[in-house]
Design a protein around this motif. Structure first.
Motif, short mmCIF file in Angstrom:
data_model
loop_
_atom_site.label_atom_id
_atom_site.label_comp_id
_atom_site.label_asym_id
_atom_site.label_seq_id
_atom_site.Cartn_x
_atom_site.Cartn_y
_atom_site.Cartn_z
N SER A 90 -88.03 -25.39 -89.66
CA SER A 90 -87.80 -25.16 -91.08
C SER A 90 -88.22 -23.76 -91.48
CB SER A 90 -88.58 -26.19 -91.90
OG SER A 90 -88.17 -27.50 -91.57
N SER A 96 -82.52 -22.67 -96.92
CA SER A 96 -81.14 -22.89 -96.47
C SER A 96 -80.85 -22.24 -95.13
CB SER A 96 -80.15 -22.38 -97.52
OG SER A 96 -80.29 -20.97 -97.68
N LEU A 101 -81.22 -27.34 -90.72
CA LEU A 101 -80.03 -27.52 -91.56
C LEU A 101 -78.80 -26.82 -90.99
CD1 LEU A 101 -81.67 -26.95 -95.03
CD2 LEU A 101 -80.75 -29.09 -94.17
N LEU A 105 -74.67 -28.23 -89.49
CA LEU A 105 -73.78 -27.95 -90.62
C LEU A 105 -72.42 -27.47 -90.13
CD1 LEU A 105 -73.39 -27.68 -93.71
CD2 LEU A 105 -74.36 -25.36 -93.51
N PHE A 121 -73.31 -32.54 -91.00
CA PHE A 121 -73.17 -32.32 -92.44
C PHE A 121 -71.84 -31.61 -92.67
CE2 PHE A 121 -77.92 -31.57 -91.80
CZ PHE A 121 -78.25 -32.90 -92.00
N VAL A 124 -72.58 -28.17 -97.60
CA VAL A 124 -73.91 -28.10 -98.21
C VAL A 124 -74.10 -29.09 -99.35
CG1 VAL A 124 -74.33 -25.72 -97.51
CG2 VAL A 124 -73.24 -26.18 -99.72
N TYR A 129 -77.96 -33.53 -96.11
CA TYR A 129 -78.29 -32.10 -96.09
C TYR A 129 -79.18 -31.77 -97.29
CZ TYR A 129 -77.65 -27.03 -96.48
OH TYR A 129 -77.87 -25.67 -96.58
N ILE A 132 -82.83 -33.05 -96.94
CA ILE A 132 -83.64 -32.21 -96.06
C ILE A 132 -83.92 -30.86 -96.72
CG2 ILE A 132 -83.74 -31.04 -93.81
CD1 ILE A 132 -82.02 -33.39 -92.71
N LEU A 133 -82.92 -30.30 -97.39
CA LEU A 133 -83.11 -29.03 -98.10
C LEU A 133 -84.19 -29.17 -99.18
CD1 LEU A 133 -82.31 -26.08 -98.68
CD2 LEU A 133 -80.54 -26.99 -100.22
#
Length: 148
Positions: A90, A96, A101, A105, A121, A124, A129, A132-133
């Motif tokens: 992270s 982002s 993520l 994606l 995902f 966005v 997603y 988690i964001l």
């Protein structure tokens, strides 16, 4: 007058000298991970389960740096392990841009190429997603207080 001499003078006058050093760090919230994020790794996402064998399972998964214990119990060693691995992927400065993520994606490519497990995902706006964001975007400050 040097700092150490000043400290001696102050101590000699009955004043105590206190060295206060405060370090502020950020970490992601474990409770939020347990209640909302870890479940995403265990759920069926269009026929794919991130924590399954062959994907990110700690025992026999092939999924890069994200190794997970499937179906980790609340407050267990396994849950703590999963949390720490997710936190390590992270980006607290720019959430982002977190590998956690970006890899799954659709349409994004890492240094090593696209996510071997395919697109997890779609965009966005995917609810998982966004969950988690939100977790990555809301770290807590950890302060180590006064030192004697």
């Amino acid at each position: 007058m040097s700092t150490s001499l000043l400290a001696l003078v102050l101590v000699g006058c009955g004043e105590s000298v206190k060295n206060e050093e405060i370090a502020v760090n950020q970490q992601l919230i474990f409770e939020d991970y347990q209640t909302s994020v870890n479940a995403i790794f265990d759920m069926d996402l269009d026929g794919k389960v991130c924590s399954s064998s062959g994907c990110h399972n700690i025992g026999n998964g092939s999924g890069g740096g994200l190794k997970l214990y499937p179906n980790a119990a609340q407050d267990s060693f396994e849950m703590d392990f999963n949390y720490r691995v997710a936190q390590s992927l992270s980006n607290l400065t720019t959430p982002s841009q977190s590998k956690l993520l970006l890899e799954p994606l659709a349409g994004t490519f890492s240094i090593t190429g696209s996510h071997a497990g395919g697109d997890i995902f779609a965009n966005v706006n995917d609810p998982n997603y966004l969950t988690i964001l939100a977790w990555i975007s809301n770290p807590e400050e950890v302060t180590s207080g006064d030192t004697p």
